[in-house]
Design a protein around this motif. Sequence first.
Motif, PDB file in Angstrom:
ATOM      1  N   ILE A  32     -19.377 -34.623 -66.314  1.00 49.26           N
ATOM      2  CA  ILE A  32     -19.629 -36.063 -66.138  1.00 49.26           C
ATOM      3  C   ILE A  32     -18.896 -36.547 -64.898  1.00 49.26           C
ATOM      4  N   GLU A  33     -19.626 -37.229 -64.015  1.00 50.71           N
ATOM      5  CA  GLU A  33     -19.062 -37.650 -62.730  1.00 50.71           C
ATOM      6  C   GLU A  33     -19.599 -39.034 -62.376  1.00 50.71           C
ATOM      7  N   ARG A  34     -18.704 -39.924 -61.954  1.00 53.54           N
ATOM      8  CA  ARG A  34     -19.154 -41.288 -61.663  1.00 53.54           C
ATOM      9  C   ARG A  34     -19.874 -41.423 -60.314  1.00 53.54           C
ATOM     10  N   THR A  42     -11.520 -36.878 -53.664  1.00 54.85           N
ATOM     11  CA  THR A  42     -10.459 -36.184 -52.913  1.00 54.85           C
ATOM     12  C   THR A  42     -10.906 -34.833 -52.350  1.00 54.85           C
ATOM     13  N   SER A  43     -11.941 -34.249 -52.945  1.00 53.18           N
ATOM     14  CA  SER A  43     -12.400 -32.948 -52.455  1.00 53.18           C
ATOM     15  C   SER A  43     -13.417 -33.095 -51.317  1.00 53.18           C
ATOM     16  N   PHE A  44     -13.558 -34.288 -50.774  1.00 54.91           N
ATOM     17  CA  PHE A  44     -14.636 -34.580 -49.817  1.00 54.91           C
ATOM     18  C   PHE A  44     -14.374 -34.033 -48.406  1.00 54.91           C
ATOM     19  N   GLY A  48      -9.091 -28.292 -45.476  1.00 56.35           N
ATOM     20  CA  GLY A  48      -9.865 -27.050 -45.417  1.00 56.35           C
ATOM     21  C   GLY A  48      -9.031 -25.780 -45.560  1.00 56.35           C
ATOM     22  N   GLN A  49      -7.729 -25.932 -45.763  1.00 60.03           N
ATOM     23  CA  GLN A  49      -6.885 -24.730 -45.798  1.00 60.03           C
ATOM     24  C   GLN A  49      -6.788 -24.124 -47.197  1.00 60.03           C
ATOM     25  N   LEU A  50      -7.045 -22.832 -47.275  1.00 67.33           N
ATOM     26  CA  LEU A  50      -6.739 -22.076 -48.491  1.00 67.33           C
ATOM     27  C   LEU A  50      -5.379 -21.442 -48.220  1.00 67.33           C
ATOM     28  N   ALA A 227     -19.982 -43.175 -65.131  1.00 69.56           N
ATOM     29  CA  ALA A 227     -18.528 -43.418 -65.180  1.00 69.56           C
ATOM     30  C   ALA A 227     -18.021 -43.350 -66.611  1.00 69.56           C
ATOM     31  N   ILE A 228     -16.923 -42.639 -66.778  1.00 67.05           N
ATOM     32  CA  ILE A 228     -16.318 -42.553 -68.116  1.00 67.05           C
ATOM     33  C   ILE A 228     -15.566 -43.853 -68.389  1.00 67.05           C
ATOM     34  N   ASP A 229     -15.942 -44.495 -69.495  1.00 67.97           N
ATOM     35  CA  ASP A 229     -15.274 -45.754 -69.849  1.00 67.97           C
ATOM     36  C   ASP A 229     -14.163 -45.523 -70.865  1.00 67.97           C
ATOM     37  N   HIS A 381      -3.108 -31.368 -58.684  1.00 66.40           N
ATOM     38  CA  HIS A 381      -2.943 -30.312 -57.683  1.00 66.40           C
ATOM     39  C   HIS A 381      -2.427 -30.807 -56.331  1.00 66.40           C
ATOM     40  N   GLY A 382      -2.273 -32.127 -56.183  1.00 63.49           N
ATOM     41  CA  GLY A 382      -1.637 -32.667 -54.984  1.00 63.49           C
ATOM     42  C   GLY A 382      -2.204 -32.163 -53.683  1.00 63.49           C
ATOM     43  N   THR A 383      -1.324 -31.569 -52.861  1.00 63.34           N
ATOM     44  CA  THR A 383      -1.738 -31.117 -51.524  1.00 63.34           C
ATOM     45  C   THR A 383      -2.454 -29.763 -51.568  1.00 63.34           C
ATOM     46  N   TRP A 386      -7.489 -27.348 -53.206  1.00 65.61           N
ATOM     47  CA  TRP A 386      -8.494 -26.401 -52.710  1.00 65.61           C
ATOM     48  C   TRP A 386      -7.940 -24.984 -52.889  1.00 65.61           C
ATOM     49  N   THR A 387      -6.688 -24.817 -52.497  1.00 60.78           N
ATOM     50  CA  THR A 387      -6.016 -23.520 -52.579  1.00 60.78           C
ATOM     51  C   THR A 387      -5.932 -22.998 -54.019  1.00 60.78           C
ATOM     52  N   LEU A 388      -5.636 -23.909 -54.942  1.00 60.32           N
ATOM     53  CA  LEU A 388      -5.323 -23.482 -56.315  1.00 60.32           C
ATOM     54  C   LEU A 388      -6.504 -23.600 -57.275  1.00 60.32           C
TER      55      LEU A 388
HETATM   56  C1  LIG Z   1      -6.087 -35.578 -46.418  1.00 59.50           C
HETATM   57  C2  LIG Z   1      -6.076 -34.462 -47.426  1.00 59.50           C
HETATM   58  C3  LIG Z   1      -5.992 -33.156 -46.990  1.00 59.50           C
HETATM   59  C4  LIG Z   1      -5.944 -32.119 -47.906  1.00 59.50           C
HETATM   60  N1  LIG Z   1      -5.928 -30.836 -47.439  1.00 59.50           N
HETATM   61  C5  LIG Z   1      -5.901 -29.798 -48.314  1.00 59.50           C
HETATM   62  C6  LIG Z   1      -5.909 -28.462 -47.849  1.00 59.50           C
HETATM   63  O1  LIG Z   1      -5.994 -28.201 -46.640  1.00 59.50           O
HETATM   64  N2  LIG Z   1      -5.807 -27.466 -48.749  1.00 59.50           N
HETATM   65  C7  LIG Z   1      -5.706 -27.720 -50.105  1.00 59.50           C
HETATM   66  O2  LIG Z   1      -5.577 -26.773 -50.883  1.00 59.50           O
HETATM   67  N3  LIG Z   1      -5.773 -28.976 -50.581  1.00 59.50           N
HETATM   68  C8  LIG Z   1      -5.852 -30.024 -49.726  1.00 59.50           C
HETATM   69  N4  LIG Z   1      -5.890 -31.311 -50.182  1.00 59.50           N
HETATM   70  C9  LIG Z   1      -5.794 -31.538 -51.624  1.00 59.50           C
HETATM   71  C10 LIG Z   1      -7.123 -31.351 -52.349  1.00 59.50           C
HETATM   72  O3  LIG Z   1      -8.172 -31.916 -51.607  1.00 59.50           O
HETATM   73  C11 LIG Z   1      -7.022 -32.000 -53.741  1.00 59.50           C
HETATM   74  O4  LIG Z   1      -5.920 -31.470 -54.437  1.00 59.50           O
HETATM   75  C12 LIG Z   1      -8.290 -31.751 -54.541  1.00 59.50           C
HETATM   76  O5  LIG Z   1      -9.415 -32.245 -53.860  1.00 59.50           O
HETATM   77  C13 LIG Z   1      -8.214 -32.412 -55.906  1.00 59.50           C
HETATM   78  O6  LIG Z   1      -9.400 -32.109 -56.581  1.00 59.50           O
HETATM   79  P1  LIG Z   1      -9.722 -32.739 -58.007  1.00 59.50           P
HETATM   80  O7  LIG Z   1     -10.939 -32.103 -58.496  1.00 59.50           O
HETATM   81  O8  LIG Z   1      -8.482 -32.700 -58.838  1.00 59.50           O
HETATM   82  O9  LIG Z   1      -9.917 -34.306 -57.683  1.00 59.50           O
HETATM   83  P2  LIG Z   1     -11.224 -35.034 -57.102  1.00 59.50           P
HETATM   84  O10 LIG Z   1     -11.849 -34.246 -56.035  1.00 59.50           O
HETATM   85  O11 LIG Z   1     -10.808 -36.429 -56.783  1.00 59.50           O
HETATM   86  O12 LIG Z   1     -12.184 -35.026 -58.351  1.00 59.50           O
HETATM   87  C14 LIG Z   1     -12.017 -35.899 -59.454  1.00 59.50           C
HETATM   88  C15 LIG Z   1     -13.392 -36.433 -59.783  1.00 59.50           C
HETATM   89  O13 LIG Z   1     -13.300 -37.254 -60.945  1.00 59.50           O
HETATM   90  C16 LIG Z   1     -14.200 -38.331 -60.779  1.00 59.50           C
HETATM   91  N5  LIG Z   1     -13.800 -39.434 -61.643  1.00 59.50           N
HETATM   92  C17 LIG Z   1     -12.629 -40.119 -61.616  1.00 59.50           C
HETATM   93  N6  LIG Z   1     -12.630 -41.077 -62.568  1.00 59.50           N
HETATM   94  C18 LIG Z   1     -13.823 -40.976 -63.214  1.00 59.50           C
HETATM   95  C19 LIG Z   1     -14.405 -41.684 -64.297  1.00 59.50           C
HETATM   96  N7  LIG Z   1     -13.778 -42.694 -64.924  1.00 59.50           N
HETATM   97  N8  LIG Z   1     -15.637 -41.315 -64.702  1.00 59.50           N
HETATM   98  C20 LIG Z   1     -16.301 -40.286 -64.114  1.00 59.50           C
HETATM   99  N9  LIG Z   1     -15.787 -39.583 -63.070  1.00 59.50           N
HETATM  100  C21 LIG Z   1     -14.559 -39.926 -62.635  1.00 59.50           C
HETATM  101  C22 LIG Z   1     -14.068 -38.672 -59.302  1.00 59.50           C
HETATM  102  O14 LIG Z   1     -15.174 -39.409 -58.837  1.00 59.50           O
HETATM  103  C23 LIG Z   1     -13.938 -37.305 -58.658  1.00 59.50           C
HETATM  104  O15 LIG Z   1     -15.164 -36.791 -58.229  1.00 59.50           O
HETATM  105  C24 LIG Z   1      -5.968 -32.384 -49.301  1.00 59.50           C
HETATM  106  C25 LIG Z   1      -6.094 -33.703 -49.746  1.00 59.50           C
HETATM  107  C26 LIG Z   1      -6.150 -34.740 -48.821  1.00 59.50           C
HETATM  108  C27 LIG Z   1      -6.301 -36.147 -49.314  1.00 59.50           C
END
Ligand SMILES: Cc1cc2nc3c(=O)[nH]c(=O)nc-3n(C[C@H](O)[C@H](O)[C@H](O)COP(=O)(O)OP(=O)(O)OC[C@H]3O[C@@H](n4cnc5c(N)ncnc54)[C@H](O)[C@@H]3O)c2cc1C
Length: 419
Positions: A32-34, A42-44, A48-50, A227-229, A381-383, A386-388
Amino acid sequence: MASMRVLVMGSGLLGVVTAYVLASRGHSVTVIERKSESAAETSFANGGQLSYSHAEPWANPHMLGKLPAWLFRADSPLIFRPRLDLDMIRWGIAFLRNCTAARAAENCANTLRLALYSREKMAVLMRETGIAFDYAEKGILHIFDHEESFRHARMQAAFQARFGCEETPLSRDEVLALEPALAATGRHLIGGMLATLDASGDARTFCIRLAEWCERKLGVTFHYRTAIDAVRRSGGRVDAVVAGGRTFTADAYVAALGSYTSLLKSIGLRLPIYPMKGYSITLPANDATPHISLTDGSYKIVFSRLGDRLRIAGTAEFAGHDARIMPKRIAPIIAAAKTLLPLAAWDAPREEWACLRPSTPRGTPTLGRTPYANLFLNTGHGTLGWTLAAGSAFAVADVIEGHAPEIDLSGLTLKGAAS
Ligand SMILES: Cc1cc2nc3c(=O)[nH]c(=O)nc-3n(C[C@H](O)[C@H](O)[C@H](O)COP(=O)(O)OP(=O)(O)OC[C@H]3O[C@@H](n4cnc5c(N)ncnc54)[C@H](O)[C@@H]3O)c2cc1C
């Protein structure tokens, strides 16, 4: 084991890879994705670094020395917008507690264990799916212009070598020979470290193609624009998720909501995840674009060539859930990047982007079990999301199936995450 119905909340990197692992093991998976597609938050457009070898947490003793100078400077790599926000205050206190040498070493070792496992599992995933995402397996080159930071990197590399990391120190001449695009730099580089196990690739393309592959080959159902409510509980279990006016039920639920995992507060789960905002810009590649992914420790920015584009990413800003693109934050990234790569395509139209890293004080993600028997986490997963991503998804899938993961998850679960 018997097939389960699993509902994955969130279709970023962590949600999609979790769906892939569970579905390829025969479970019936719904995501489920909003947003209208995967990887739209954040994954947009991340760096790009692994960076499997880059496991030193932000919370470390050296950060303490830098914090006073960094915190309130507009062009600093770390920006703190003070506000009355209890979550931010709690997070900040826990971050400071993790800045001791002992905690930093422990958090680093835990991240490295997951990172090296991720590298192994990413290879499996790529082999099985064959998806293309501008992947380049050339290592990551860390560059230095201060002796002190170069020395620190060599010490850190020696520590990490104990866990199987391979990093090679390089002289300035060796750096320039490895990456000729750096020859035009206006900076006085003194050397570099080549993290040979590392790689790079486009996280968004990966996510979108993997989601399509999961739909087509594994029968995963993706509900976009949903969207998850609410997450509904009954006793010690989650019994439904209410999203887009519908009620979804499953045997197991996985929260992979990135910086919005705070949604679980409504069922009493307070996770130590705070948004750390970051920025990226994307330029067309030209003759002066590096071929190897770079990390510039002085400015805390990274560079990755993604096919015919150059991605530059950086900045860590604590400003709540405000994901707006602020030109005054982009400007220092461009200024720093220009000192390193003055001949990149600076006059070409560029894409700018900002988003929120789901960050924990100790720098490690929060994986696996929750106090609810059928609710699991793959978040924080913070920074390094992508790597993890690959390792986290395989480990969480093992926990959901009720058997021990292939790696020890100590320091990577909810237990102790807030301390
Ligand atoms: C500038 C920048 C550079 C980075 N560079 C690197 C890098 O080089 N290497 C690396 O390993 N990592 C990097 N990262 C970190 C990495 O991008 C993130 O840790 C990762 O994208 C997190 O993924 P996620 O799936 O947890 O979160 P997201 O990609 O944010 O996915 C969460 C999803 O949940 C959805 N969502 C949220 N709330 C709801 C709701 N209520 N209902 C339905 N859907 C919902 C969102 O729309 C989203 O699609 C970087 C981050 C940033 C910001």
